[in-house]
Design a protein around this motif. Sequence first.
Motif, PDB file in Angstrom:
ATOM      1  N   SER A   1       0.680  -1.082  -0.057  1.00 47.86           N
ATOM      2  CA  SER A   1       0.058  -0.001   0.094  1.00 47.86           C
ATOM      3  C   SER A   1       0.894   1.160   0.025  1.00 47.86           C
ATOM      4  CB  SER A   1      -0.787   0.007   1.130  1.00 47.86           C
ATOM      5  OG  SER A   1      -0.179   0.088   2.409  1.00 47.86           O
ATOM      6  N   TYR A   2       2.019   1.132   0.438  1.00 44.43           N
ATOM      7  CA  TYR A   2       2.874   2.451   0.453  1.00 44.43           C
ATOM      8  C   TYR A   2       4.481   1.977   0.590  1.00 44.43           C
ATOM      9  CZ  TYR A   2       3.888   7.120   1.752  1.00 44.43           C
ATOM     10  OH  TYR A   2       4.226   8.337   1.709  1.00 44.43           O
ATOM     11  N   VAL A   3       5.391   2.447  -0.315  1.00 46.82           N
ATOM     12  CA  VAL A   3       6.562   2.190  -0.437  1.00 46.82           C
ATOM     13  C   VAL A   3       7.567   3.638  -0.243  1.00 46.82           C
ATOM     14  CG1 VAL A   3       8.462   1.223  -2.302  1.00 46.82           C
ATOM     15  CG2 VAL A   3       6.218   0.126  -2.019  1.00 46.82           C
ATOM     16  N   ALA A   4       8.572   3.361   0.479  1.00 49.76           N
ATOM     17  CA  ALA A   4       9.725   4.513   0.656  1.00 49.76           C
ATOM     18  C   ALA A   4      10.789   3.924   0.389  1.00 49.76           C
ATOM     19  CB  ALA A   4       9.627   5.127   2.038  1.00 49.76           C
ATOM     20  N   VAL A   5      11.899   4.585  -0.737  1.00 48.04           N
ATOM     21  CA  VAL A   5      12.967   3.928  -1.046  1.00 48.04           C
ATOM     22  C   VAL A   5      14.036   4.516  -0.365  1.00 48.04           C
ATOM     23  CG1 VAL A   5      14.532   3.453  -2.976  1.00 48.04           C
ATOM     24  CG2 VAL A   5      11.984   3.331  -3.227  1.00 48.04           C
ATOM     25  N   ALA A   6      14.867   3.880   0.354  1.00 45.78           N
ATOM     26  CA  ALA A   6      16.017   4.661   0.945  1.00 45.78           C
ATOM     27  C   ALA A   6      17.080   5.015   0.199  1.00 45.78           C
ATOM     28  CB  ALA A   6      16.708   3.511   2.084  1.00 45.78           C
ATOM     29  N   PRO A   7      17.842   5.970   0.310  1.00 49.27           N
ATOM     30  CA  PRO A   7      19.181   6.222  -0.208  1.00 49.27           C
ATOM     31  C   PRO A   7      20.072   5.189  -0.624  1.00 49.27           C
ATOM     32  CG  PRO A   7      18.775   8.009   1.587  1.00 49.27           C
ATOM     33  CD  PRO A   7      17.703   6.856   1.646  1.00 49.27           C
ATOM     34  N   GLY A   8      20.375   5.150  -1.720  1.00 48.74           N
ATOM     35  CA  GLY A   8      21.460   3.947  -1.975  1.00 48.74           C
ATOM     36  C   GLY A   8      20.509   3.018  -2.995  1.00 48.74           C
ATOM     37  N   MET A   9      18.993   3.295  -2.762  1.00 48.58           N
ATOM     38  CA  MET A   9      18.447   2.368  -3.591  1.00 48.58           C
ATOM     39  C   MET A   9      18.657   0.702  -3.438  1.00 48.58           C
ATOM     40  SD  MET A   9      18.143   4.839  -6.878  1.00 48.58           S
ATOM     41  CE  MET A   9      17.416   3.436  -7.860  1.00 48.58           C
ATOM     42  N   LYS A  10      19.035   0.472  -2.297  1.00 46.33           N
ATOM     43  CA  LYS A  10      19.227  -0.868  -2.263  1.00 46.33           C
ATOM     44  C   LYS A  10      17.909  -1.618  -1.144  1.00 46.33           C
ATOM     45  CE  LYS A  10      24.164  -1.093  -2.128  1.00 46.33           C
ATOM     46  NZ  LYS A  10      25.428  -1.373  -1.346  1.00 46.33           N
ATOM     47  N   THR A  11      17.354  -0.674  -0.529  1.00 51.74           N
ATOM     48  CA  THR A  11      16.412  -1.056   0.594  1.00 51.74           C
ATOM     49  C   THR A  11      15.035  -0.191   0.487  1.00 51.74           C
ATOM     50  OG1 THR A  11      17.780  -1.866   2.134  1.00 51.74           O
ATOM     51  CG2 THR A  11      15.801  -1.497   2.808  1.00 51.74           C
ATOM     52  N   ALA A  12      13.968  -0.642   0.374  1.00 50.59           N
ATOM     53  CA  ALA A  12      12.755  -0.119   0.464  1.00 50.59           C
ATOM     54  C   ALA A  12      12.034  -0.397   1.786  1.00 50.59           C
ATOM     55  CB  ALA A  12      11.647  -0.064  -0.553  1.00 50.59           C
ATOM     56  N   ALA A  13      11.391   0.653   2.494  1.00 44.99           N
ATOM     57  CA  ALA A  13      10.193   0.500   3.354  1.00 44.99           C
ATOM     58  C   ALA A  13       8.813   0.271   3.126  1.00 44.99           C
ATOM     59  CB  ALA A  13      10.336   1.460   4.591  1.00 44.99           C
ATOM     60  N   VAL A  14       8.324  -0.743   3.277  1.00 44.33           N
ATOM     61  CA  VAL A  14       6.876  -1.076   2.571  1.00 44.33           C
ATOM     62  C   VAL A  14       5.722  -1.250   3.735  1.00 44.33           C
ATOM     63  CG1 VAL A  14       7.956  -1.779   0.775  1.00 44.33           C
ATOM     64  CG2 VAL A  14       7.362  -3.654   2.383  1.00 44.33           C
ATOM     65  N   LEU A  15       4.734  -1.026   3.313  1.00 42.25           N
ATOM     66  CA  LEU A  15       3.375  -1.388   4.065  1.00 42.25           C
ATOM     67  C   LEU A  15       2.520  -2.190   3.488  1.00 42.25           C
ATOM     68  CD1 LEU A  15       2.531   2.174   5.758  1.00 42.25           C
ATOM     69  CD2 LEU A  15       4.004   0.408   6.764  1.00 42.25           C
ATOM     70  N   GLU A  16       1.745  -3.359   4.226  1.00 41.13           N
ATOM     71  CA  GLU A  16       0.973  -4.053   3.461  1.00 41.13           C
ATOM     72  C   GLU A  16      -0.189  -3.612   2.962  1.00 41.13           C
ATOM     73  OE1 GLU A  16       1.898  -8.557   5.211  1.00 41.13           O
ATOM     74  OE2 GLU A  16       1.884  -6.819   6.714  1.00 41.13           O
ATOM     75  N   GLN A  17      -1.226  -4.012   2.524  1.00 46.45           N
ATOM     76  CA  GLN A  17      -2.477  -3.470   2.051  1.00 46.45           C
ATOM     77  C   GLN A  17      -3.443  -2.746   2.756  1.00 46.45           C
ATOM     78  OE1 GLN A  17      -3.142  -1.979  -0.648  1.00 46.45           O
ATOM     79  NE2 GLN A  17      -1.513  -2.874  -2.290  1.00 46.45           N
ATOM     80  N   ASP A  18      -3.647  -3.498   4.030  1.00 53.92           N
ATOM     81  CA  ASP A  18      -4.526  -3.146   5.017  1.00 53.92           C
ATOM     82  C   ASP A  18      -3.934  -2.153   5.972  1.00 53.92           C
ATOM     83  OD1 ASP A  18      -6.655  -4.502   3.741  1.00 53.92           O
ATOM     84  OD2 ASP A  18      -6.121  -6.223   5.339  1.00 53.92           O
ATOM     85  N   LEU A  19      -4.645  -0.806   5.732  1.00 53.15           N
ATOM     86  CA  LEU A  19      -3.815   0.231   6.666  1.00 53.15           C
ATOM     87  C   LEU A  19      -5.029   0.438   7.555  1.00 53.15           C
ATOM     88  CD1 LEU A  19      -2.336   2.603   4.235  1.00 53.15           C
ATOM     89  CD2 LEU A  19      -1.231   0.891   5.270  1.00 53.15           C
ATOM     90  N   PRO A  20      -4.514   1.220   9.044  1.00 53.43           N
ATOM     91  CA  PRO A  20      -3.216   1.266   9.390  1.00 53.43           C
ATOM     92  C   PRO A  20      -2.263   0.002   9.629  1.00 53.43           C
ATOM     93  CG  PRO A  20      -4.378   1.964  11.063  1.00 53.43           C
ATOM     94  CD  PRO A  20      -5.440   1.806   9.961  1.00 53.43           C
ATOM     95  N   ALA A  21      -1.072  -0.200   9.115  1.00 47.22           N
ATOM     96  CA  ALA A  21      -0.267  -1.437   9.241  1.00 47.22           C
ATOM     97  C   ALA A  21       0.368  -1.572  10.626  1.00 47.22           C
ATOM     98  CB  ALA A  21       0.604  -1.482   8.237  1.00 47.22           C
TER      99      ALA A  21
END
Length: 403
Positions: A138-158
Motif C-alpha cells: 500500500s505504501y513504499v519509501a525507497v532509502a538512499p542508495g536504492m538497495k532497500t525500501a520500507a513497505v506497508l501491506e495493503q490493509d492500513l493502518p499497518a
Amino acid sequence: MNVEELVRASLREQAAGQPSAGPGFADRVLAARRRSRTRRLASVAAATAAVVAVAVGVPLLDSGKGDVRPAGVVDGGGTSAHPDQSPPRDLIAAGDVALAAYYTSEIVKQADDTGVVVRTYWLLDPKTGTYVKTTKWSYVAVAPGMKTAAVLEQDLPARRIGLLDLATGKVERWIPVDQGVGGLAFSHDGRKLVATTYGENPDLRVEVTSTSGEVGWMAPYGRSSRTGFRVLDVASGGGSWARVAPRRDVNGREDFAFSRDGSLVFSRIVGERDGMQQYYDLLGNEVAAPAKERYLRWDVGARLSPDGRLAAGGLTKEVPDKSYSAIRDPRTGKEIVKVRGAELLAWADDKRLIAWERAAGSEVYRPMLVLVTIGSDKVVQLSGPREQTEDPGRQWEPVFAER
C-alpha cells in the motif's frame, strides 16, 4: 462550503504519494486553473528587469537554442533517458538521483458510499534496470542508495513495517509497531525512518455528488485520524513514538518527513497559500522551521540542493511551451534565478534538477520528466509525456531516491 469546494479540497488532500518525492499530485489535477493565474502574473514579470544572480554566483539563463534534446544515455555522468516511454519501462536517472519507483492509484469501493485509495507500484529492479509491477504494498519509501525500501501491506493502518531488498524482491526483516502506520519516509542519510501513525486508514474516501450531477470521492474534510509518528533506527528497528495533537488544518493523509539533518519532522498544513508546512521536534512538539528550510514549500519535492546552498521554489512564469520555477536563497527566501520546469522534483546535483515540464505544441497540459540546469534554458527530456485522464489517480507518480 458547497460540494464542489469540498471535492476540490479533497483533491488537494488526495496527494497520497511519497512526501519526499513530488507532492504536487493534487495541484497538478488543478493545473489548468493555476496556469491561467500564473500567466497573468507572468505578463507583469516579463516587463521587469532580469534578476542578477549574485548571492551564490549562479549564471543567468542562456538563449536556449535547441530547446529539448531527446536522448538515450545522454552523458558520462550516468544520465539515462527514455523520452519514448510513459510510463517508463527502463531506468530514468541523472546525476546522483534516479527514478526508484512510480505508482498509480485508484479508488476501490468498499460499501455503498465509501471507498479506499489503492496504489499499484512499479519498483526498479537493479539487476535489469527495468520497472517491475507489484500490488503487494500500500505504501513504499525507497532509502538512499536504492538497495532497500520500507513497505506497508495493503490493509492500513499497518502493524508492521517491512524492509524490502530491492535486488531480491524479498522482505528481509519485519519491524512490529504498537501504533498503526499509514506512511513512511527515510532520513536524508538513510539511517532513520519516520512512520506516520493513524487511527484509521488515511486513504478512506466518501462518495459525493455535486449539484451538477458529477460523482466524486473525498476524504472527511478538516479531519484526520493521524495520531503521531514513530522514529525508528533502521539498523536495529528500535525507536519511540511521539503523539501529535490533532489540528483542524490537517486533512486525512498528512504524512511526516524528516528535515535535512534529521533532527525534526514536518508535514503539510492547509492554509491561505500553497505549500505550507509545520515542523515538530522528535517529541511531537510544534517548533519553528530550521533557518535553511523556512522558505521551502511542501509541494516542491526538490527542496534543498545537496550542498544546502540553494532552495527549489515554485512555478513563477510561463510562456508558450515553457515554464520557469524559482531558485531561492534558503536563508532569505529571495529569488536568485529562474530555472526551466513547471515543478521541481529532485536535485540531480548542485546545479541540475529533475522537473515536470509541459510537452511543447499541445494545448492540453502533458507533463514529461526533464533534466534542467541552472544557468541554461535547455532541457533534456527524460520520459515521454504523461497523458491527462479523467481520473488523475491513474496518472503515474514518480518516486525519486539518491543512488
